[in-house]
Enzyme design. Structure first.
Site, PDB file in Angstrom:
ATOM      1  N   LYS A   1      93.539  47.484  90.066  1.00  0.00           N
ATOM      2  CA  LYS A   1      94.832  47.776  90.704  1.00  0.00           C
ATOM      3  C   LYS A   1      95.156  46.817  91.841  1.00  0.00           C
ATOM      4  O   LYS A   1      96.322  46.482  92.053  1.00  0.00           O
ATOM      5  CB  LYS A   1      94.843  49.213  91.217  1.00  0.00           C
TER       6      LYS A   1
ATOM      7  N   GLU B   1      98.961  53.528  99.808  1.00  0.00           N
ATOM      8  CA  GLU B   1     100.372  53.313  99.444  1.00  0.00           C
ATOM      9  C   GLU B   1     101.223  54.362 100.148  1.00  0.00           C
ATOM     10  O   GLU B   1     100.777  55.499 100.314  1.00  0.00           O
ATOM     11  CB  GLU B   1     100.570  53.533  97.927  1.00  0.00           C
TER      12      GLU B   1
ATOM     13  N   HIS C   1      98.768  64.605  88.920  1.00  0.00           N
ATOM     14  CA  HIS C   1      98.941  63.176  88.593  1.00  0.00           C
ATOM     15  C   HIS C   1      98.623  62.844  87.150  1.00  0.00           C
ATOM     16  O   HIS C   1      98.448  61.684  86.795  1.00  0.00           O
ATOM     17  CB  HIS C   1      98.109  62.275  89.525  1.00  0.00           C
TER      18      HIS C   1
ATOM     19  N   ARG D   1      95.865  48.653  77.731  1.00  0.00           N
ATOM     20  CA  ARG D   1      95.381  49.335  76.528  1.00  0.00           C
ATOM     21  C   ARG D   1      96.529  50.070  75.863  1.00  0.00           C
ATOM     22  O   ARG D   1      97.646  50.100  76.390  1.00  0.00           O
ATOM     23  CB  ARG D   1      94.312  50.355  76.922  1.00  0.00           C
TER      24      ARG D   1
HETATM   25  P1  ADP Z   1      96.034  56.586  87.620  1.00  0.00           P
HETATM   26  O1  ADP Z   1      95.685  55.162  87.281  1.00  0.00           O
HETATM   27  O2  ADP Z   1      94.874  57.356  88.145  1.00  0.00           O
HETATM   28  O3  ADP Z   1      96.802  57.273  86.552  1.00  0.00           O
HETATM   29  P2  ADP Z   1      98.462  55.871  89.062  1.00  0.00           P
HETATM   30  O4  ADP Z   1      98.472  54.889  90.168  1.00  0.00           O
HETATM   31  O5  ADP Z   1      98.976  55.418  87.729  1.00  0.00           O
HETATM   32  O6  ADP Z   1      96.998  56.464  88.897  1.00  0.00           O
HETATM   33  O7  ADP Z   1      99.291  57.153  89.498  1.00  0.00           O
HETATM   34  C1  ADP Z   1      99.332  58.327  88.755  1.00  0.00           C
HETATM   35  C2  ADP Z   1     100.436  59.217  89.266  1.00  0.00           C
HETATM   36  O8  ADP Z   1     100.219  59.537  90.649  1.00  0.00           O
HETATM   37  C3  ADP Z   1     101.812  58.576  89.250  1.00  0.00           C
HETATM   38  O9  ADP Z   1     102.441  58.692  87.999  1.00  0.00           O
HETATM   39  C4  ADP Z   1     102.538  59.364  90.332  1.00  0.00           C
HETATM   40  O10 ADP Z   1     102.954  60.610  89.875  1.00  0.00           O
HETATM   41  C5  ADP Z   1     101.451  59.576  91.351  1.00  0.00           C
HETATM   42  N1  ADP Z   1     101.483  58.484  92.350  1.00  0.00           N
HETATM   43  C6  ADP Z   1     100.695  57.406  92.408  1.00  0.00           C
HETATM   44  N2  ADP Z   1     101.028  56.625  93.449  1.00  0.00           N
HETATM   45  C7  ADP Z   1     102.058  57.210  94.056  1.00  0.00           C
HETATM   46  C8  ADP Z   1     102.866  56.897  95.208  1.00  0.00           C
HETATM   47  N3  ADP Z   1     102.647  55.810  95.924  1.00  0.00           N
HETATM   48  N4  ADP Z   1     103.852  57.743  95.529  1.00  0.00           N
HETATM   49  C9  ADP Z   1     104.090  58.854  94.802  1.00  0.00           C
HETATM   50  N5  ADP Z   1     103.368  59.215  93.738  1.00  0.00           N
HETATM   51  C10 ADP Z   1     102.366  58.407  93.368  1.00  0.00           C
END
Ligand code: ADP
Length: 503
Positions: free
Chosen positions: A125, A209, A244, A300
């Site tokens: 990431k 973030e 999430h 993926r």
């Molecule tokens: P993972 O790789 O564990 O799936 P992600 O970074 O893709 O993690 O985030 C998964 C979910 O978490 C997102 O779809 C969102 O709902 C929430 N999320 C992640 N980062 C943020 C953020 N900065 N603000 C609000 N929601 C977030």
């Protein structure tokens, strides 16, 4: 594609480093391409649909993922032992592990997916954010620095402004994330994210973030073909999430204007093209107040890939395999527009009326109501056992219809008619979500579940007649279930005495 096009594929036998419905999905694509399959499975998965369908099988270890599905050596050895010439990693497990992709290539196996280098630069990431910055793609404000001391991270959280989310750099699957809402909580949340990250992903590195509290999750399917041309295949909206993790996904998003779609699609192509991306990948964005921010890139196939397939008429798994054979090239006019609307629901073995408590056990009768625009992806059938070793997703129900309202209506009807005996499922929960006015309006954000479904849903109220009927059944259940004199014949088992149905 004509038969002659398929006769010279570089892959003749493909090993599947995965399980459940995705293993079945890959087997089906291989059957159509005339490719033999080798299932690399754990002890626990002998009773599974993929096991029965694969041409060859190798047990690569014990039931715990670390002993089998997450073990790079066992997977590579298993594939070589059965003379496979390629490996498809599916999703989850080792699918985004660059070392696995490299180990496959070094062992002379074709890895069905992007190169190890592309996984390294996009899958991590923090690296991905660096690349996005170079490409000028908007990111959520945050901190990804090397100084990982709690003091520095707390200071940075103050600078960014609360709420702030702390995430595992190597994380995935919604794990390793903690919300910080004030300085007093910062230390404890950061340390807890670092601990969780170390134990789940082998690295304590975290980043911060700004937490966007009314965002939608919108992601673009990208695909790099055999001559390195990257295309986007439109977007999916995945805002319905619990902790999430996505529960319901759709293609396309009800919230994008053509202009935003064009801009986000271009950003998705740019980052994938810059990383030299081949095969299927997903560029995830958060979308709030008409602005979009790159979240991460998944290197993926995605669980929710079927909704893209339904609106575009593409087979992404076949495309991945053909691409790995250097046999997949986009033509100019292909996949330029989408048709209708598609929705996917993830069916989990869990109790909707007990806050999603996991439910394990032997599956009884399973029935999915086939019909036009309906698709069922499942890895287990009657008699198979749902264990607690793996993700509780037991099936995906996908529908397509000409418009979003009709697709919603169809999904509710299909779920109403679906029957799964033996374990509880989240079908009642899915139906409640699909019927919610905010979902119907298409305005839901990632806060939707927390806002409206924080409490377990209530079981339907029953009429006096129904209660009396159930009492009768309970009485009958005290009798032996197998009756030689049953009017249904010898060996008849009354399903109400063996299983319960909750949808
Ligand atoms: P993972 O790789 O564990 O799936 P992600 O970074 O893709 O993690 O985030 C998964 C979910 O978490 C997102 O779809 C969102 O709902 C929430 N999320 C992640 N980062 C943020 C953020 N900065 N603000 C609000 N929601 C977030």
């Amino acid at each position: 594609m004509k038969k002659s096009d398929l006769s010279n594929l570089a892959i003749k036998r493909l090993a599947i480093a995965n399980r459940g419905e995705v293993a079945v999905r890959i087997i089906k694509a291989c059957e159509e391409l005339g490719i033999e399959t080798v299932l690399l499975h754990s002890d626990a998965d002998i009773n599974s649909r993929a096991y029965r369908m694969a041409d060859h099988k190798v047990c690569i270890g014990g039931s715990l993922p670390a002993e089998s599905y997450l073990n790079i050596k066992s997977n590579v050895h298993g594939a070589l032992a059965k003379n496979a010439d390629a490996i498809h990693p599916g999703f989850g497990f080792l699918s985004e592990n660059a070392d696995f992709a490299q180990a496959c290539t070094e062992a002379g196996l074709i890895f069905v997916g992007p190169s190890a280098d592309a996984i390294r630069s996009l899958g991590d990431k923090v690296h991905c954010k660096e690349l996005a910055k170079k490409c000028g793609i908007p990111l959520v404000p945050g901190y990804e620095g090397e100084d990982q001391s709690v003091e520095k991270l707390s200071q940075e959280a103050e600078r960014i402004g609360y709420p702030v989310i702390v995430k595992a750099a190597a994380g995935g699957g919604g794990r390793g994330m903690k919300l910080i809402t004030n300085l007093a909580d910062a230390r404890e949340r950061i340390e807890s994210a670092q601990r969780e990250s170390l134990s789940a992903f082998g690295s304590a590195k975290v980043f911060l973030e700004k937490y966007l509290d009314r965002a939608k999750h919108i992601e673009f399917q990208v695909f790099g073909d055999s001559v390195g041309k990257v295309r986007h295949l439109f977007e999916r909206e995945c805002s319905v999430q619990r902790r999430h993790q996505k529960i319901i996904e759709e293609a396309t998003s009800p919230s994008l204007t053509p202009e935003l779609r064009r801009k986000m699609g271009e950003a998705a192509i740019l980052i994938a093209q810059t990383a030299g991306y081949r095969s299927a990948g997903t560029v995830e964005f958060l979308f709030q107040d008409n602005e979009f921010y790159l979240l991460e890139v998944n290197t993926r196939l995605q669980v929710e890939h079927p909704v893209t397939e339904m609106v575009l008429g593409i087979d992404l798994v076949k495309a991945q395999i053909l691409n790995a054979c250097k046999n997949f090239i986009f033509s100019e006019d292909q996949y330029k527009s989408f048709q209708g609307h598609s929705i996917e629901c993830r069916v989990y073995a869990e109790n909707s009326y007990a806050g999603g408590m996991p439910s394990t056990g032997k599956l009884g009768h399973v029935y999915f109501p086939e019909g036009p625009g309906r698709r069922f992806e499942y890895g287990f059938e009657e008699g198979d056992v749902i264990t607690s070793f793996y993700d509780p997703m037991i099936a995906k129900v996908i529908v397509w219809d000409e418009s979003r309202p009709r697709a919603i209506q169809k999904m509710i009807e299909v779920l109403n008619q679906s029957i799964i005996f033996g374990v509880h499922t989240n079908i009642p929960y899915l139906k409640a979500i699909l019927s919610h006015p905010e979902f119907i309006a298409g305005t839901m954000t990632t806060q939707f579940i927390g806002k409206y479904f924080a409490e377990p849903i209530k079981p339907p109220t029953r009429s006096t007649e129904m209660n009396a009927f159930i009492e009768e059944i309970k009485k009958a259940m005290t009798k032996p279930p197998v009756s030689k004199t049953s009017s249904m014949g010898e060996g008849y088992q009354n399903p109400w005495t063996e299983y319960w149905r909750i949808c």
